[in-house]
Design a protein around this motif. Structure first.
Motif, PDB file in Angstrom:
ATOM      1  N   UNK A 320       0.831  -1.218   0.000  1.00 40.17           N
ATOM      2  CA  UNK A 320       0.000   0.000   0.000  1.00 40.17           C
ATOM      3  C   UNK A 320       0.854   1.252   0.000  1.00 40.17           C
ATOM      4  N   UNK A 321       2.015   1.222   0.702  1.00 38.81           N
ATOM      5  CA  UNK A 321       2.905   2.391   0.736  1.00 38.81           C
ATOM      6  C   UNK A 321       3.567   2.601  -0.624  1.00 38.81           C
ATOM      7  N   UNK A 322       3.969   1.499  -1.257  1.00 42.99           N
ATOM      8  CA  UNK A 322       4.605   1.596  -2.573  1.00 42.99           C
ATOM      9  C   UNK A 322       3.592   2.094  -3.610  1.00 42.99           C
ATOM     10  N   UNK A 323       2.377   1.554  -3.556  1.00 46.57           N
ATOM     11  CA  UNK A 323       1.335   1.992  -4.493  1.00 46.57           C
ATOM     12  C   UNK A 323       0.986   3.461  -4.295  1.00 46.57           C
ATOM     13  N   UNK A 324       0.966   3.909  -3.041  1.00 47.88           N
ATOM     14  CA  UNK A 324       0.688   5.323  -2.762  1.00 47.88           C
ATOM     15  C   UNK A 324       1.820   6.200  -3.288  1.00 47.88           C
ATOM     16  N   UNK A 325       3.061   5.710  -3.099  1.00 47.49           N
ATOM     17  CA  UNK A 325       4.231   6.493  -3.518  1.00 47.49           C
ATOM     18  C   UNK A 325       4.255   6.714  -5.027  1.00 47.49           C
ATOM     19  N   UNK A 326       3.797   5.727  -5.810  1.00 49.42           N
ATOM     20  CA  UNK A 326       3.803   5.899  -7.274  1.00 49.42           C
ATOM     21  C   UNK A 326       2.467   6.439  -7.785  1.00 49.42           C
ATOM     22  N   UNK A 329      -2.578   4.412  -5.721  1.00 44.63           N
ATOM     23  CA  UNK A 329      -3.672   4.657  -4.777  1.00 44.63           C
ATOM     24  C   UNK A 329      -3.703   6.165  -4.553  1.00 44.63           C
ATOM     25  N   UNK A 330      -4.872   6.820  -4.649  1.00 44.86           N
ATOM     26  CA  UNK A 330      -4.934   8.283  -4.513  1.00 44.86           C
ATOM     27  C   UNK A 330      -4.428   8.754  -3.152  1.00 44.86           C
ATOM     28  N   UNK A 331      -4.039  10.022  -3.030  1.00 40.29           N
ATOM     29  CA  UNK A 331      -3.612  10.560  -1.731  1.00 40.29           C
ATOM     30  C   UNK A 331      -4.701  10.350  -0.675  1.00 40.29           C
ATOM     31  N   UNK A 343      -9.790   0.834  -1.642  1.00 40.25           N
ATOM     32  CA  UNK A 343      -8.773   1.046  -2.692  1.00 40.25           C
ATOM     33  C   UNK A 343      -7.507   0.213  -2.420  1.00 40.25           C
ATOM     34  N   UNK A 344      -7.079   0.156  -1.153  1.00 36.65           N
ATOM     35  CA  UNK A 344      -5.884  -0.634  -0.796  1.00 36.65           C
ATOM     36  C   UNK A 344      -6.156  -2.118  -1.050  1.00 36.65           C
ATOM     37  N   UNK A 345      -7.337  -2.583  -0.612  1.00 36.22           N
ATOM     38  CA  UNK A 345      -7.693  -3.996  -0.783  1.00 36.22           C
ATOM     39  C   UNK A 345      -7.795  -4.366  -2.266  1.00 36.22           C
TER      40      UNK A 345
END
Length: 541
Positions: A320-326, A329-331, A343-345
């Motif tokens: 989830x952190x990697x997906x958020x960083x790129x 996953x929206x802010x 969204x994370x799931x």
């Protein structure tokens, strides 16, 4: 020289694939389904826990778990798992596989339900009780590793043993997938029933009070599949190899396996007695004989599992952190609390469906064809390649147009982890050690793996933080950034490839042949070898 093999063990080694094999895979595999669900579902709800219990009024971003709390929530189950692997691994060799098997399952069911019933509404009370129960959940899960692997290896025939043990472990993929799907269904239902605005529009209103039920339901669901398999675990007979070679009860071993295989088997107590009296078959775990015969093997299985789990668990827990960083996953501030869970799931389920689950079953299909060593070496190699391919041009992958490429590359690292060392490190320790030490040695190897998972879970939390103090999560010091963290994980995978050369190949051999339990201490004449070969017949089916 080879000893005369017991008829009951020959029968198991040469048995055609039968219904009882699939029954054993399902009974043992459902434990792993629950293990994976319980260990990974927490990563789906940690951001929700931060929003509910650590909300800061007027903050530009939603609340997050403080560093020490996040590390504890993510890592405490691994600490319990490590302890459980060592304890139940040892107990499985002392008391028998079956007697201990039920204990681990009941502990998992009780602790899973209790985790979702964590007491109070104050952050300290909830987090303390959640961590307490997740430790004991991990303790039960830890026992399932050596026991499930050992039971399946001792029930399987030598031709397809690798596939059967890998199939038990492959249920972990379905557990990860189920965790994501349950989180999607629960969060979607609550989102429809209790609509809420994004955090930036209404900070307090974005986390509805009913959100507290969301994480509790997701966490508790893991108890259901475990509870359903308890009865069937208790109905399984003790493995013939434990009963005959460790408990020295040839009559019971023959009786149990006659029912399982549906053939008449001779008890042969004199062979069991002869085996027990052999001077080479009584060495202990810390003896010179063990170190000479299996010391490097244990070092190989433990180090490869340790190195694999550093990379595997840090990737899984922090997707989830990697997906958020790129930006996949929206802010957080643009979503409500329940929408963020959804969204994370959804992202993690997609990764599990496209790469994690197929990787496990590629191993099941090919492990007895190309061997454990080749799969493990290849898996570590490609994990190293893809990790460096992600890390070195990391800035390239963060651009919006390249995000799909990043996700594909990231998925491939998961695919080759599971079609590679994540499966083989589980399979091999259940095959290469003597029956009286098999569960213990598997527990030691698995515990080394969980030590690696703890390093990954705790270390990556801090390491992946931005080098810019202004961009770190609340309460965290600056780290080395995601790019450098991925480079470190690539180096860890390369080390795993090197230590793989300490692990022997077990493909197509009987357990006694691999562990040298049917080797007599004193070399005798050639005719003894011939006599042993003539007596080493298989039972026709």
């Amino acid at each position: 020289m080879p000893q005369q093999q017991l008829q009951v063990l020959n029968a198991l080694d040469s048995a055609k694939t039968q219904w009882y094999h699939f029954t054993a895979i399902v009974i043992a595999g459902m434990g792993f389904f629950t293990d994976a669900y319980d260990l990974f579902c927490i990563s789906l709800v940690t951001k929700l826990l931060g929003r509910i219990y650590y909300h800061v009024p007027n903050a530009p971003k939603p609340g997050t778990l403080p560093p020490n709390v996040a590390a504890a929530v993510n890592g405490v189950a691994f600490c319990g798992t490590l302890a459980g692997q060592l304890f139940f691994g040892w107990l499985g060799d002392k008391m028998g596989r079956k007697r201990v098997y039920g204990m681990t399952l009941m502990l998992m069911v009780i602790a899973s339900i209790a985790s979702g019933l964590s007491f109070g509404d104050k952050p300290k009370a909830v987090m303390a009780t959640l961590c307490f129960f997740r430790f004991w959940l991990g303790f039960g899960i830890g026992g399932d590793y050596p026991l499930s692997a050992t039971i399946m290896s001792e029930y399987a025939n030598k031709k397809t043993r690798g596939a059967f043990i890998a199939a038990v472990f492959a249920m972990q993929g379905f557990g990860i997938l189920a965790g994501g799907m349950v989180a999607i269904i629960v969060s979607a239902a609550f989102k429809a029933g209790f609509p809420s605005p994004a955090y930036k529009d209404d900070a307090l209103g974005s986390t509805v009070s009913e959100a507290d039920y969301v994480w509790r339901i997701i966490v508790m669901f893991g108890a259901i599949p475990a509870a359903l398999t308890y009865y069937w675990r208790m109905k399984m007979p003790e493995t013939a190899r434990y009963t005959a070679l460790v408990a020295k009860n040839a009559k019971q071993a023959a009786s149990d396996m006659s029912k399982v295989l549906q053939v008449e088997l001779e008890a042969e107590p004199e062979k069991v007695e002869k085996h027990a009296q052999e001077p080479g078959n009584d060495f202990g775990l810390w003896s010179k004989k063990f170190l000479k015969r299996h010391g490097l093997h244990l070092l190989g299985t433990a180090t490869t599992w340790f190195l694999l789990d550093i990379a595997f668990y840090s990737q899984n827990l922090f997707q989830k952190d990697i997906f958020s960083a790129i930006g996949w996953i929206p802010p957080a501030q643009t979503m409500s609390a329940i929408e963020e869970v959804y969204k994370i799931a959804r992202a993690q389920t997609l990764i599990a469906l496209c790469s994690t689950v197929p990787g496990y079953w590629f191993t099941v299909a090919l492990i007895d064809k190309i061997g454990r060593f080749a799969i493990q070496l290849m898996g570590f190699f490609f994990m190293t390649v893809f990790m460096f391919a992600l890390a070195i041009p990391y800035n390239h992958w963060t651009h919006r147009d390249n995000r799909i490429g990043f996700v594909i590359m990231y998925s491939l690292t998961f695919f080759f982890a599971n079609f590679g060392p994540n499966a083989t490190t589980f399979v091999v320790p259940a095959e290469i050690f003597p029956a009286r030490l098999r569960s213990t040695c598997h527990g030691i190897s698995a515990a080394a793996g969980k030590a690696g998972a703890i390093v990954g879970a705790f270390g990556f939390l801090y390491a992946a933080q931005s080098t810019d103090p202004k961009k770190t999560d609340a309460g965290y010091p600056p780290g080395i950034g995601v790019k450098n963290s991925l480079i470190v994980l690539g180096c860890v995978n390369a080390l795993g490839m090197m230590f793989t050369f300490l692990v022997p190949e077990a493909k197509g051999k009987s357990l006694e042949e691999i562990s040298k339990e049917n080797e007599e201490e004193n070399e005798t004449a050639t005719d003894t070898r011939l006599q042993g070969a003539s007596d080493n017949r298989t039972v026709p089916f």
